[in-house]
Motif scaffolding. Structure first.
Motif, PDB file in Angstrom:
ATOM      1  N   GLY A  72      21.453  17.680  17.972  1.00  0.00           N
ATOM      2  CA  GLY A  72      22.086  18.572  17.007  1.00  0.00           C
ATOM      3  C   GLY A  72      23.575  18.361  16.900  1.00  0.00           C
ATOM      4  N   ARG A  73      24.223  19.207  16.097  1.00  0.00           N
ATOM      5  CA  ARG A  73      25.656  19.046  15.841  1.00  0.00           C
ATOM      6  C   ARG A  73      26.516  19.688  16.925  1.00  0.00           C
ATOM      7  NH1 ARG A  73      25.721  21.601  11.495  1.00  0.00           N
ATOM      8  NH2 ARG A  73      27.009  23.404  12.077  1.00  0.00           N
ATOM      9  N   SER A  93      21.901  19.946  11.601  1.00  0.00           N
ATOM     10  CA  SER A  93      21.983  21.359  11.976  1.00  0.00           C
ATOM     11  C   SER A  93      22.520  21.503  13.403  1.00  0.00           C
ATOM     12  CB  SER A  93      20.610  22.012  11.874  1.00  0.00           C
ATOM     13  OG  SER A  93      20.151  22.001  10.533  1.00  0.00           O
ATOM     14  N   ALA A  94      22.983  22.712  13.718  1.00  0.00           N
ATOM     15  CA  ALA A  94      23.555  22.966  15.044  1.00  0.00           C
ATOM     16  C   ALA A  94      22.574  22.583  16.149  1.00  0.00           C
ATOM     17  CB  ALA A  94      23.956  24.435  15.168  1.00  0.00           C
ATOM     18  N   HIS A  95      21.340  22.990  16.009  1.00  0.00           N
ATOM     19  CA  HIS A  95      20.256  22.572  16.897  1.00  0.00           C
ATOM     20  C   HIS A  95      19.138  22.064  15.984  1.00  0.00           C
ATOM     21  CE1 HIS A  95      22.543  25.494  19.369  1.00  0.00           C
ATOM     22  NE2 HIS A  95      22.370  24.557  20.291  1.00  0.00           N
ATOM     23  N   HIS A  96      19.118  20.762  15.783  1.00  0.00           N
ATOM     24  CA  HIS A  96      18.334  20.145  14.711  1.00  0.00           C
ATOM     25  C   HIS A  96      16.897  19.825  15.141  1.00  0.00           C
ATOM     26  CE1 HIS A  96      18.617  17.872  10.800  1.00  0.00           C
ATOM     27  NE2 HIS A  96      17.466  17.426  11.280  1.00  0.00           N
ATOM     28  N   ASP A 122      10.935  19.282  14.976  1.00  0.00           N
ATOM     29  CA  ASP A 122      12.024  19.780  14.148  1.00  0.00           C
ATOM     30  C   ASP A 122      12.250  21.257  14.478  1.00  0.00           C
ATOM     31  OD1 ASP A 122      13.804  19.386  11.643  1.00  0.00           O
ATOM     32  OD2 ASP A 122      12.678  21.215  11.218  1.00  0.00           O
ATOM     33  N   SER A 162      13.434  23.790  12.697  1.00  0.00           N
ATOM     34  CA  SER A 162      13.712  24.501  11.434  1.00  0.00           C
ATOM     35  C   SER A 162      15.083  24.099  10.877  1.00  0.00           C
ATOM     36  CB  SER A 162      13.656  26.019  11.644  1.00  0.00           C
ATOM     37  OG  SER A 162      12.368  26.408  12.100  1.00  0.00           O
ATOM     38  N   SER A 163      15.378  22.799  10.927  1.00  0.00           N
ATOM     39  CA  SER A 163      16.666  22.295  10.457  1.00  0.00           C
ATOM     40  C   SER A 163      16.775  22.412   8.935  1.00  0.00           C
ATOM     41  CB  SER A 163      16.839  20.829  10.872  1.00  0.00           C
ATOM     42  OG  SER A 163      15.857  20.021  10.248  1.00  0.00           O
ATOM     43  N   THR A 164      17.997  22.390   8.432  1.00  0.00           N
ATOM     44  CA  THR A 164      18.244  22.530   6.990  1.00  0.00           C
ATOM     45  C   THR A 164      17.754  21.316   6.214  1.00  0.00           C
ATOM     46  OG1 THR A 164      20.188  23.905   7.416  1.00  0.00           O
ATOM     47  CG2 THR A 164      20.021  22.873   5.244  1.00  0.00           C
ATOM     48  N   ASN A 165      18.035  20.120   6.715  1.00  0.00           N
ATOM     49  CA  ASN A 165      17.714  18.896   5.982  1.00  0.00           C
ATOM     50  C   ASN A 165      16.482  18.163   6.490  1.00  0.00           C
ATOM     51  OD1 ASN A 165      19.924  18.905   4.067  1.00  0.00           O
ATOM     52  ND2 ASN A 165      21.250  18.600   5.837  1.00  0.00           N
TER      53      ASN A 165
END
Length: 243
Positions: free
Chosen positions: A33-34, A48-51, A65, A67-70
């Motif tokens: 993650g980020r 995402s923060a925790h991707h 995954d 629940s990441s944004t992308n």
């Protein structure tokens, strides 16, 4: 003979603007993650923060995954949870990760174990003064038939050979509009496999489009991104011994 544990699974991290690093997956869960509290921190606004995370279930590794944004992708297929296979291409944001499974620590150990894979091209010969057969695995070679490339022929000795215009590509594409990444040829136990990258470039094998992964056979003609090449299996010269 001394016993060696296999090397830990590894992630080869390829940044979008160049640069490659490797991280061993020593323990699980292994988070991506980020934020800096992840095992693999990717400073990427598309991450995402925790991707995502890698978990182990009965000695098998899975990528999940979170629940990441992308989204998280394996071999350009969006996943929620999927088992990881050697040489899988993972896309997280604008970063690409290559998963390398556990590898034997020594060649001697591999030679003493019974080979359970029957779809490997081997040569059996006898060296002078010895009755012990010598077996060598064939090496993949691609010959460029048409298109713009840096060389006319390439030996596929790496586990992962990228086809594209970026600096770390093994089979290089040249020209103004050459894509950074066009395809990947992976060297696995069952043989050489061609697969798409995140670019989504169409791949033809013997004139037929393929999706996902395709096991290459000796003499196959592969077309991708304006490049036409023939895949060949060749036995190393060192394996040809006098009788």
């Amino acid at each position: 003979m001394s016993q060696h544990r296999p090397a830990s699974p590894t992630l080869i991290v390829k940044a979008p603007h160049g640069g490659t690093r490797e991280l061993q997956i020593v323990c699980t869960p292994f988070t991506i993650g980020r934020k800096h509290d992840n095992d693999l921190c990717l400073e990427d606004p598309a991450v995402s923060a925790h991707h995502a995370r890698i978990v182990k279930v009965q000695e098998v590794l899975f990528l999940e995954d979170l629940s990441s944004t992308n989204g998280t992708f394996i071999n350009e297929q969006k996943i929620d949870r999927r088992q990881l296979q050697d040489a899988d291409s993972i896309r997280v944001g604008t970063h690409r990760l290559i998963f390398r499974g556990e590898q034997p620590a020594t060649a001697d150990q591999a030679l003493t174990e019974e080979n359970l894979v029957t779809d490997k091209t081997m040569v059996v010969s006898r060296s002078i003064g010895s009755d012990r057969p010598v077996r060598e695995e064939a090496i993949g070679v691609v010959e460029i038939l048409s298109g713009k490339s840096g060389q006319s022929q390439y030996r596929l000795t790496k586990h992962v050979s990228l086809i594209g215009a970026q600096d770390d590509a093994v089979i290089t594409l040249t020209g103004w509009f050459a894509p950074k990444t066009a395809a990947i040829i992976s060297r696995r136990r069952e043989g050489y496999v061609v697969s798409q990258t995140e670019s989504g470039k169409r791949i033809l094998v013997n004139g037929r489009p393929v999706q996902g992964e395709h096991l290459l056979r000796n003499g196959d003609v592969v077309e991708v991104a304006g490049l036409t090449m023939r895949f060949l299996l060749r036995v190393p010269k060192s394996s040809i011994a006098a009788c």
